[in-house]
Scaffold this motif. Structure first.
Motif, short mmCIF file in Angstrom:
data_model
loop_
_atom_site.label_atom_id
_atom_site.label_comp_id
_atom_site.label_asym_id
_atom_site.label_seq_id
_atom_site.Cartn_x
_atom_site.Cartn_y
_atom_site.Cartn_z
N CYS A 70 0.83 -1.20 0.00
CA CYS A 70 0.00 0.00 0.00
C CYS A 70 0.88 1.26 0.00
O CYS A 70 1.82 1.37 0.78
CB CYS A 70 -0.87 -0.03 1.25
N HIS B 144 0.13 4.03 1.12
CA HIS B 144 -0.16 4.89 2.28
C HIS B 144 0.89 4.72 3.37
O HIS B 144 1.66 5.65 3.66
CB HIS B 144 -1.58 4.61 2.80
N ARG B 145 0.96 3.53 4.01
CA ARG B 145 2.01 3.29 5.00
C ARG B 145 2.78 2.02 4.65
O ARG B 145 3.55 1.53 5.47
CB ARG B 145 1.42 3.14 6.40
N GLY B 146 2.49 1.46 3.49
CA GLY B 146 3.32 0.36 3.00
C GLY B 146 2.82 -1.04 3.32
O GLY B 146 3.42 -2.02 2.90
N ASN B 147 1.74 -1.16 4.08
CA ASN B 147 1.27 -2.49 4.47
C ASN B 147 1.02 -3.37 3.25
O ASN B 147 0.68 -2.89 2.17
CB ASN B 147 -0.05 -2.33 5.26
N CYS C 27 -6.92 -2.41 1.83
CA CYS C 27 -5.81 -2.53 2.78
C CYS C 27 -6.35 -2.63 4.21
O CYS C 27 -7.25 -1.89 4.60
CB CYS C 27 -4.89 -1.32 2.63
N TYR D 182 -5.00 -1.75 6.95
CA TYR D 182 -4.49 -0.78 7.93
C TYR D 182 -5.45 0.40 8.09
O TYR D 182 -5.96 0.65 9.19
CB TYR D 182 -3.09 -0.33 7.48
N HIS D 183 -5.72 1.12 7.00
CA HIS D 183 -6.64 2.26 7.10
C HIS D 183 -7.79 2.18 6.10
O HIS D 183 -8.56 3.11 5.97
CB HIS D 183 -5.91 3.59 6.87
N GLY D 184 -7.84 1.08 5.37
CA GLY D 184 -8.99 0.86 4.50
C GLY D 184 -8.93 1.49 3.13
O GLY D 184 -9.96 1.66 2.48
N TRP D 185 -7.75 1.85 2.64
CA TRP D 185 -7.66 2.32 1.26
C TRP D 185 -8.03 1.15 0.34
O TRP D 185 -7.59 0.01 0.56
CB TRP D 185 -6.24 2.81 0.92
S1 FES Z 1 -1.26 1.44 5.02
FE1 FES Z 1 -2.76 0.86 3.62
S2 FES Z 1 -4.41 2.14 4.13
FE2 FES Z 1 -2.87 2.84 5.42
#
Ligand code: FES
Ligand SMILES: [Fe+2]
Lengths: 205, 439
Positions: free
Chosen positions: B80, B82-85, B100, B102-105
């Protein structure tokens, strides 16, 4: 063919299952969920003794004696585990999918043949094995002389200097009562690893 | 790091510096110079039949999602922005989007960012554009069902990369009408503590090891020391851009070691039709005693039809992912026999594969020794290797017992490791269709 080749067993005459029989056996194993009434304590004790003896034969690589515990219509299955979303059914073993073992008795004979050949360099010097069998539960199946048995195992291997592998898993067996002992007619081996974290399965479970 | 690959590999005489199987620095450079700019196998089209179907795999150590949408097959990073998850944790399945944890993107089947919680805040953020934050896409191309991807925009096309090797690949990919498929149910996967190049080099040209390593596994089905028969008569190495295939003309020599007469009977029944389609020379490659690697880490064995990637997981760690390929039109009964036959021979529980991994692990592990590591390895077998008089495309050498393909594999490795961009890497010119029959 050279002369010595004529002494090799003719595996085509060994007990086999048809494709349909093997798939039926796989489905039977999937359906075995411990639904029958539990066996009494005397029976349970004798099952535990049987598994301890079987584990000892495998520890000591007494493969021919272990082979004698297998019924002629054996189906021996170690399916793949996969990471699938729950909404898609999660990880159900699939009789039609690739597998690590999808064997009848003739296939086991070939595997035992490799180990007995004296030419399997990766087993020489020998591997040291320990099998731990636990959580044995026996159930009636409704068929006289047949028992459904669930168990867990830890199979630890070590060879050479640092090579070690631990496989932990769960088994579902269909056993047939044979005198004081049992014959293994079906075995499902469920290993939790989706990526096998060891280099080979040169071993039985 | 200042690195000069040509001081590690001598493809003329045939010697290789062992440090390339051990050094973390060299491994890091391989991820950049080999894996991040080669066409890497990611899927067979049969695994992604319906729009919405997806699978996850790796390109080098980069996790990727391979998915089909209405337009075709997409390959993008499984990480991702966003933060790489990691975005998708399933091996395969069907989905309309990837969300994702982590934050739902949420991303579409083409990897584009589609929505996220509190989307209005981003909408109101100056300079934020949804199209800048999709999952990073790779180039995608396929050859007769095999899907490859490449993260380097400057790389030549897949067709140029495979070059004349395509003509040989048709011996397994185009032997029958209707193309091929992977048998269903995913890959067998297992971990080896070895450098990824040992298995790739073994498959690209090392039939020599089968005469010794596989004696125990071959004995039950082929007889005591009756093992694999390898002659230098009527056998070849062919190499193109580091891809290599070593083979004889036995038609079903590999398949014979599965010990299944029905399979052999079936293959024999197809021989005439396949010969008509491919010409005698290539028809004989269909299931013969042979092995092959497509540079860098995609290998297969005709006859068992096991196709596998050697996924690099560090300088001394490799993961094998393996599938079985069959002609789509093959009867179900025979497909099932191949499923079980390939599993019994070439899977981690297979009587032949079980003997390989240990060799590669110990060939790797001994290099912990500083003195050991500074010895070169010998790739000098059959250095005369005369250009075979076949008239065939590619670099064809007579004889199967030879290190020719391995020397060419390391020549390609050396070229790519030394080149800072694709401008400095020359691929073999494509000669076009070769003669249909060779006597
Ligand atoms: S790391 Fe994927 S939505 Fe934040
Ligand atoms: Fe091998």
């Amino acid at each position: 063919m050279n002369a010595s080749a004529s002494t090799r067993p003719d595996y085509s005459t060994y007990p086999r299952l048809t494709m349909a029989e093997a798939r039926d056996a796989a489905r039977q194993l999937i359906a075995m969920r411990g639904a029958g009434s539990t066996v009494d304590d005397v029976r349970l004790l004798s099952l535990q003794r049987f598994y301890a003896m079987e584990a000892r034969l495998l520890d000591e690589e007494r493969y021919q004696e272990w082979y004698e515990l297998l019924a002629d219509d054996l189906f021996y299955w170690l399916p793949l585990r996969q990471n699938r979303h729950r909404r898609e059914g999660g990880d159900g073993a699939d009789p039609d999918a690739m597998a690590f073992f999808d064997d009848c008795k003739a296939d086991i004979a070939v595997r035992v043949g490799r180990l007995a050949s004296g030419l399997a360099w990766t087993e020489d010097p020998p591997t040291r094995h320990v099998y731990v069998i636990s959580n044995v539960e026996g159930f009636e199946t409704g068929v006289a002389g047949e028992l459904e048995v669930h168990s867990t195992f830890i199979q630890y291997r070590n060879r050479s200097e640092h090579d070690d592998a631990t496989i932990v898993g769960r088994r579902r067996d269909l056993l047939r009562i044979a005198g004081d002992g049992y014959m293994i007619a079906r075995r499902l081996v469920l290993v939790p690893q989706s990526v096998l974290l060891t280099k080979n399965l040169s071993v039985f479970f | 790091m200042t690195f000069n690959a040509s001081s590690y590999v001598d493809p003329e005489f045939g010697s290789v510096d062992r440090r390339i199987f051990w050094s973390p620095e060299i491994y890091e450079l391989e991820l950049e110079r080999i894996f991040a700019r080669s066409w890497l196998f990611v899927a067979h089209e049969s695994q992604l039949e319906k729009p919405g179907s997806f699978l996850t795999t790796y390109m080098g150590q980069d996790p990727v999602i391979v998915s089909r949408d209405a337009q075709g097959i997409n390959v993008f990073l499984n990480s991702c922005p966003h933060r790489g998850n990691r975005v998708c944790f399933a091996d395969s399945g069907e989905s309309r989007q990837f969300t994702c944890n982590y934050h739902g993107w949420a991303f579409g089947l083409d990897g584009a960012l589609k929505r996220m919680p509190k989307m209005g805040i981003y909408k109101a953020t100056p300079g934020f554009r949804m199209e800048d934050w999709g999952l990073k896409r790779a180039r995608v191309a396929s050859y007769k069902g095999l899907v490859f991807a490449n993260f380097d925009e400057a790389a030549p096309s897949l067709d140029e990369w495979l070059g004349d090797f395509r003509w040989y690949l048709d011996a397994v990919l185009d032997a029958e009408d209707g193309g091929t498929e992977f048998l269903p149910g995913g890959a067998t996967r297992s971990v080896l503590n070895c450098n990824w190049k040992f298995p790739a080099d073994n498959f690209v040209g090392d039939i020599y090891h089968a005469l010794w390593t596989h004696l125990g596994g071959a004995e039950p089905t082929l007889g005591p020391h009756g093992g694999v028969k390898v002659e230098n008569e009527r056998s070849w190495h062919v190499s193109v851009n580091g891809h290599g295939w070593e083979f004889n003309d036995s038609f079903y020599g590999n398949a014979a070691t599965m010990g299944d007469r029905e399979v052999l009977r079936y293959m024999r029944s197809r021989q005439e039709a396949i010969t008509k389609r491919l010409g005698e020379f290539r028809a004989n490659m269909w299931g013969s005693v042979a092995s092959s690697t497509i540079f860098p880490n995609f290998s297969f064995l005709p006859g068992y039809f096991t196709f596998r990637t050697f996924q690099p997981k560090g300088p001394t760690r490799t993961e094998i992912h393996a599938w079985t390929l069959v002609p789509r039109n093959m009867p179900d009964e025979i497909k099932d026999r191949f499923r079980r036959g390939s599993m019994r021979t070439f899977s981690p529980g297979g009587i032949l594969e079980m003997d390989d991994g240990e060799n590669w692990e110990h060939s790797t592990a001994v290099n912990a020794g500083w003195v050991t590591r500074h010895q070169r390895l010998c790739y000098a077998m059959n250095p005369q290797d005369e250009m075979a008089e076949t008239g065939l495309a590619g670099n064809v050498r007579a004889g199967q017992l030879s290190d020719f393909n391995q020397r060419e594999f390391y020549r390609q490795w050396m070229k790519m490791m030394d080149a800072s961009s694709w401008q400095d890497i020359e691929l073999a010119p494509v000669a076009g269709p070769a003669a249909e029959a060779v006597e």
